[in-house]
Design an enzyme around this catalytic site. Structure first.
Site, short mmCIF file in Angstrom:
data_model
loop_
_atom_site.label_atom_id
_atom_site.label_comp_id
_atom_site.label_asym_id
_atom_site.label_seq_id
_atom_site.Cartn_x
_atom_site.Cartn_y
_atom_site.Cartn_z
N HIS A 9 0.82 -1.20 0.00
CA HIS A 9 0.00 0.00 0.00
C HIS A 9 0.86 1.26 0.00
CE1 HIS A 9 -3.13 -2.84 0.97
NE2 HIS A 9 -4.02 -1.88 0.80
N SER A 10 2.11 1.12 0.34
CA SER A 10 3.04 2.24 0.40
C SER A 10 4.14 2.10 -0.65
CB SER A 10 3.69 2.29 1.80
OG SER A 10 4.81 3.14 1.80
#
Length: 130
Positions: A9-10
């Site tokens: 997600h990052s």
């Protein structure tokens, strides 16, 4: 050689894991980070993941490492954008993203088949830290 895609997600997490994995890989090893959204925000993007899979593919398959549940959903959606031949050679490893990615890259760098790369990545779940 089996390629490895790191889906987080990052963007920073995906790129950081890739940077670590590159230290233990063969020079020709394909390791592609697919993290975050196009605008730099937190999230996963199925189109970005599908492009990463295509970039990581050398013909021997692609192991995909994911961080959280919706990364699995985005990766499964990304599979729909792939042609059938490539889709048949891509698997998500049920493994911790960092330890699994490092294990997968080392195994892939040895020239192992996709099944062995996935099994090694998934074996990282049992690694004890103390």
């Amino acid at each position: 050689m089996v390629g490895v895609v790191i889906v987080s997600h990052s963007q920073k997490v995906a790129e950081g894991i890739r940077e670590m994995a590159l230290q233990m890989s063969a020079p020709e090893q394909k390791i592609i980070a697919a993290g975050g959204m196009a605008d730099g925000g937190i999230g996963t993007d199925a189109f970005q993941v599908s492009e990463a899979i295509i970039s990581a593919n050398t013909g021997d398959g692609v192991a995909v490492m994911v961080d959280l549940g919706s990364a699995v959903l985005s990766t499964e959606t990304a599979f729909e954008f792939l042609d059938e031949e490539l889709r048949a050679k891509v698997q998500i490893a049920d493994a911790p993203i960092l330890e699994g990615a490092i294990s997968a890259v080392v195994e892939a760098s040895l020239g192992s088949a996709l099944a062995a790369v996935i099994a090694t990545a998934e074996g990282a779940r049992a690694l004890k830290k103390c």
